[in-house]
Motif scaffolding. Structure first.
Motif, PDB file in Angstrom:
ATOM      1  N   THR A   1      34.759  20.434  36.282  1.00  0.00           N
ATOM      2  CA  THR A   1      34.295  19.251  35.559  1.00  0.00           C
ATOM      3  C   THR A   1      34.230  18.019  36.449  1.00  0.00           C
ATOM      4  OG1 THR A   1      36.544  18.659  34.893  1.00  0.00           O
ATOM      5  CG2 THR A   1      35.293  20.128  33.422  1.00  0.00           C
ATOM      6  N   ILE A   2      34.513  18.159  37.739  1.00  0.00           N
ATOM      7  CA  ILE A   2      34.582  17.020  38.664  1.00  0.00           C
ATOM      8  C   ILE A   2      33.386  17.051  39.605  1.00  0.00           C
ATOM      9  CG2 ILE A   2      35.914  15.932  40.495  1.00  0.00           C
ATOM     10  CD1 ILE A   2      38.435  17.041  39.209  1.00  0.00           C
ATOM     11  N   THR A   3      32.707  15.914  39.705  1.00  0.00           N
ATOM     12  CA  THR A   3      31.592  15.769  40.642  1.00  0.00           C
ATOM     13  C   THR A   3      31.968  14.747  41.695  1.00  0.00           C
ATOM     14  OG1 THR A   3      29.979  16.279  38.927  1.00  0.00           O
ATOM     15  CG2 THR A   3      29.163  15.171  40.893  1.00  0.00           C
ATOM     16  N   LYS A   4      31.738  15.098  42.954  1.00  0.00           N
ATOM     17  CA  LYS A   4      31.967  14.162  44.054  1.00  0.00           C
ATOM     18  C   LYS A   4      30.620  13.633  44.535  1.00  0.00           C
ATOM     19  CE  LYS A   4      36.307  16.272  45.595  1.00  0.00           C
ATOM     20  NZ  LYS A   4      37.036  16.914  46.723  1.00  0.00           N
TER      21      LYS A   4
ATOM     22  N   MET B   1      34.328   9.930  43.048  1.00  0.00           N
ATOM     23  CA  MET B   1      34.696  11.153  42.355  1.00  0.00           C
ATOM     24  C   MET B   1      34.673  10.883  40.854  1.00  0.00           C
ATOM     25  SD  MET B   1      38.161  13.490  42.655  1.00  0.00           S
ATOM     26  CE  MET B   1      39.155  12.291  41.773  1.00  0.00           C
TER      27      MET B   1
ATOM     28  N   ASP C   1      35.223  12.494  36.999  1.00  0.00           N
ATOM     29  CA  ASP C   1      35.748  13.545  36.131  1.00  0.00           C
ATOM     30  C   ASP C   1      35.177  13.274  34.732  1.00  0.00           C
ATOM     31  OD1 ASP C   1      37.147  15.229  34.453  1.00  0.00           O
ATOM     32  OD2 ASP C   1      39.035  15.029  35.568  1.00  0.00           O
ATOM     33  N   TYR C   2      34.147  14.042  34.340  1.00  0.00           N
ATOM     34  CA  TYR C   2      33.440  13.759  33.098  1.00  0.00           C
ATOM     35  C   TYR C   2      34.285  14.071  31.858  1.00  0.00           C
ATOM     36  CZ  TYR C   2      29.283  13.242  35.983  1.00  0.00           C
ATOM     37  OH  TYR C   2      28.382  12.812  36.921  1.00  0.00           O
TER      38      TYR C   2
ATOM     39  N   ASN D   1      37.033   9.616  34.210  1.00  0.00           N
ATOM     40  CA  ASN D   1      37.708   8.879  35.277  1.00  0.00           C
ATOM     41  C   ASN D   1      36.811   8.860  36.510  1.00  0.00           C
ATOM     42  OD1 ASN D   1      39.877   8.676  33.621  1.00  0.00           O
ATOM     43  ND2 ASN D   1      41.152  10.183  34.676  1.00  0.00           N
TER      44      ASN D   1
END
Length: 826
Positions: free
Chosen positions: A187-190, A222, A224-225, A229
């Motif tokens: 669920t985290i995109t950088k 970064m 976090d959808y 955050n």
């Protein structure tokens, strides 16, 4: 091998067919899903011009694009546009499209978008358009809806403007561009983020505090959808060209936001700090400079943002023992220091405090010190500021390039002011502490905006909380000089609240050239002037002024008229110039003026004057006054004096000439020692009156009354003597300069021309005729009038006298009577 090629060809053809058919097959159901999703989730009117599907661009993903998208408010924001953009595009997987249920948005592309965020006076906002949903509705949406998993964002030319009517605040992020691309890990995109705001604007209470400011961000972000955050990795933000290291995070757990951000100038030197100055100003003022000294900009934003609750702000800008010197400049600005802080605890914006202390700079032995404290900026701004210093403008221009501005002289003084804005608004000036004094000596300024340099030989200004007192103020511009003493009041509301500035002055001058003064402000380079080569132009009287000048001017020049001994009251009142009991000597006579001049946007001022003119020389009046030239061209051939009392109003053109069709009023004039020399008009009646009487026509003193009506003149009947003959005169002159004047002469018998007199001698009863009635009609254009004589009254009178004579007298002259009468009246 042949089968392999056939298989590959079939696969390729199927893919091509799918790329063509899929958008056609799925466009309608997908369009319905988009419209349904939008309308079910927002309280607003959503429109778009077209909806497109494309498999070519990002195969195997499908590109969806909305063109001409607009979101318009409802209820209190009916008709207000929230969002308007040329296009909005995103990508979804082909499997999501075929499955037809959940869609995951993987990218976002915006082009030419305008976002208008509005908060009205009731604190209602136009972006609160999300519909409230029940648990059942939420579950249903999740079963067949849209989710977000962005890893690619592209924004081109986005302008976001926030307007808050309750706080009179405007924030603008204009012409912004953003590129963000990232990798998805769960669920985290950088993201690698690259963004630029072309112009950042901040306006409060109609005053622009920040403008021409460019913001840039280069960051590793970064996202976090699931938790919403966002954390900054290695990041740099540019304020104009000033780099700032950025670190921290922000969160959006619900309808609120939490910030924990820090920024700091990476290099603590003065040259780096100057990079925050906008490029347009750098190119004008900060090229080819050398600097020394320490400087920096740092701060943090920490806390929650929701409704009217804002996070804690703590920012500092400082300069220590810096110098600045332009290339080839003989002097430098040195000992530059500044300590500026902006701080606010968690809470409303009214808790913001601005504190600027230890502001200092000097050129050689001339120091300048200043400080400022500002609190409660939203509710009731409280200020405490001071300035003290000596400025040698001659040295200043040798230190700082002034382009085409010329400055010289010295200003020395101090000023302190402390109070609250509410005290000014309520006119409680006793609650404002203000004190200061300035002196000027040998001051001179010349800019491209003025046509003449303004010089102040000496002057003294004293300031307190209610007034500014000006004394010993001796100034000069061009050929004009003046000494000014007096007092300005209401200056704080004028400068801070755009109220009216009031003042009362004594003005003295040896010489004023009004031709120069009326053109003191230079015409703009791109302005198109409709004026001729005349030297006098209409001028604009400033608004929000109520100033009175008790004037005593020894000599002045206006147009081509030399004026002396001007005494009276001149008032400036909200775009009007008022003259009260203004007396002056001109053209060897005297003029008293009461009236007003009112400027307007068309630069065609309105006027309303009462003039009392006495003993003015007629030739000089003709040369000086356009009104005389227009309505009395015969004055060009006249000598003597005239006086008049005239009340009139109308409009002026840009050369300060009266627009004839606007002229209304009334008055009278009288003459003294009037002579008309070689007049073509009177020359046309020499066949009746002896020509030696008409070469230098003497007109007895008379008083004539007249009216102006839209530029037309009605001359009421009056009596006088012209060339020693009694005459009654009346008539009209139109605004188009067409004449219709009647002169009813009673010609003395001895002044009748010789031929006519000899003919009368043959008539019986002619000895009883001493006055001959002759009517002279003057018609046609004023510049070339037609003169006609009407002898019908004379004919009738002579016939009556002949009838009264004896029968014997008639018989003696019967042979000649017929012939003589024909010659006399034909």
């Amino acid at each position: 091998m042949k089968k392999v090629f056939i298989t590959i060809a079939i696969i390729i053809l199927l893919l091509i067919a799918a790329i063509i058919i899929v958008p056609i097959v799925f466009k309608k159901p997908l369009l319905n899903k988009v419209k349904t999703t939008l309308n079910e989730n927002v309280n607003a009117k959503v429109e778009f011009a077209d909806f497109n599907l494309n498999l070519w661009r990002n195969f195997p993903n499908v590109t969806m694009e909305l063109e001409g998208l607009t979101v318009t408010g409802i209820n209190p924001f009916e008709g207000d546009t929230l969002v308007k953009m040329a296009s909005l595009a995103t990508d979804i997987s082909l499997s999501d499209l075929i499955n037809g249920e959940d869609f995951t948005i993987q990218s976002l592309r915006l082009n030419k978008a305008q976002i208008n965020l509005l908060a009205n006076a009731n604190s209602e906002v136009n972006w609160d358009i999300a519909k409230e949903t029940t648990e059942t509705e939420t579950t249903g949406t999740s079963e067949s809806g849209m989710s977000i998993s962005l890893n690619d964002i592209e924004i081109r030319d986005l302008s976001l403007i926030y307007r808050d009517a309750s706080t009179a605040t405007v924030v603008g992020l204009l012409h912004s561009n953003l590129d963000a691309s990232g990798t998805l890990e769960g669920t985290i995109t950088k993201f690698d983020l690259d963004a630029e705001i072309g112009e950042f604007r901040l306006e409060y209470d109609s005053t622009e505090y920040i403008a021409n400011t460019v913001l840039k961000v280069n960051s590793q972000l970064m996202a976090d959808y699931d938790k919403m955050n966002f954390e900054f990795g290695e990041s740099t933000i540019h304020l104009n060209e000033l780099p700032l290291d950025l670190s921290g995070r922000f969160e959006m757990p619900s309808d609120s936001m939490y910030f924990d951000l820090q920024f700091k100038q990476p290099q603590s030197d003065f040259a780096t700090l100057l990079a925050m100055v906008p490029k347009s100003y750098q190119s004008c003022y900060l090229e080819d400079i050398q600097t020394t000294g320490e400087a920096g900009f740092e701060g943090q934003v920490k806390g929650w943002f929701y409704e009217d609750n804002y996070p804690e702000i703590d920012a500092r800008l400082y300069v220590q023992d810096a110098t600045l010197q332009y290339a080839n400049a003989p002097d430098k600005i040195e000992r530059i220091s500044l300590d500026g802080k902006i701080s606010k605890p968690q809470g409303e914006l009214d808790l913001l405090t601005v504190n600027i202390s230890n502001a200092h700079a000097q050129i050689r032995e001339n120091p300048v010190d200043a400080r400022l404290t500002l609190t409660h900026p939203m509710s009731d701004p409280a200020f405490d500021a001071s300035f003290k210093g000596k400025i040698d403008f001659t040295r200043l221009t040798s230190v700082i390039p002034m382009d085409s501005i010329e400055l010289q002289g010295i200003m020395d003084g101090n000023l302190s002011v402390k109070g609250r804005m509410s005290a000014i608004e309520n006119e409680n000036y006793e609650k404002i502490a203000s004190d200061g004094a300035f002196t000027f000596s040998n001051f001179k300024v010349k800019t491209p905006q003025i046509t003449q340099a303004v010089e102040i030989k000496s002057g003294s200004v004293k300031v307190d909380n209610t007034s500014i007192t000006i004394s010993s103020f001796n100034a000069k511009t061009g050929q004009s000089d003046f000494a000014l003493n007096g007092k300005l009041t209401n200056y704080l509301p004028y400068f801070l609240l755009d109220k009216t500035l009031q003042g009362n002055f004594s003005l003295q001058s040896n010489y004023l050239n009004f031709n120069e003064l009326s053109n003191l402000m230079a015409a703009e380079a791109d302005s198109v002037s409709t004026t001729t080569n005349d030297s006098v132009f209409a001028f604009q009287v400033p608004a929000n002024l109520n100033l009175a000048f008790n004037s005593s001017i020894n000599r002045a020049m206006f147009d081509r008229i030399e004026i002396r001994n001007i005494v009276g009251l001149i008032e400036v009142q909200n775009k009007q110039l008022k003259l009260k009991k203004l007396n002056m000597d001109l053209l060897q006579g005297h003029l008293a003026v009461d009236g007003s001049y009112k400027s307007n946007a068309a630069n065609k001022p309105l006027f309303d004057f009462n003039l009392n003119i006495s003993d003015i020389q007629i030739p000089a009046a003709y040369q000086s006054f356009g009104l005389v030239q227009r309505y009395l061209p015969i004055a060009a051939r006249s000598q003597g004096e005239f006086s008049t009392d005239l009340k009139f109003n109308g409009q002026l053109n840009e050369q300060l000439n009266i627009i004839p069709s606007t002229l209304d009023g009334s008055g009278f004039f009288n003459t003294q020692n009037l002579h008309i020399i070689d007049s073509p008009t009177f020359n046309q009646i020499k066949s009746f009156i002896k020509k030696e009487k008409l070469k230098n026509v003497k007109v007895d003193d008379f008083t004539a009354y007249f009216n102006f009506d839209n530029g037309n003149i009605e001359l009421k009947p009056f009596q006088t003597k012209i060339a020693d003959q009694q005459v009654s005169m009346h008539g009209n002159l139109t605004v188009d300069q067409m004449l219709d004047i009647k002169l009813d002469f009673q010609v003395n018998r001895e002044d009748i021309s010789g031929d006519i007199n000899s003919m009368l001698g043959f008539l019986p009863g002619s000895n009883n005729i001493t006055l001959i009635p002759v009517t002279v009609g003057i018609t046609g254009n004023l510049t070339d009038p037609q003169v006609k004589m009407d002898l019908s009254k004379a004919k009738k009178m002579i016939q009556e006298e002949v009838k009264k004579s004896t029968q014997e007298g008639i018989e003696k002259s019967v042979k000649d009577i017929g012939d003589k009468l024909k010659k006399l009246f034909n």
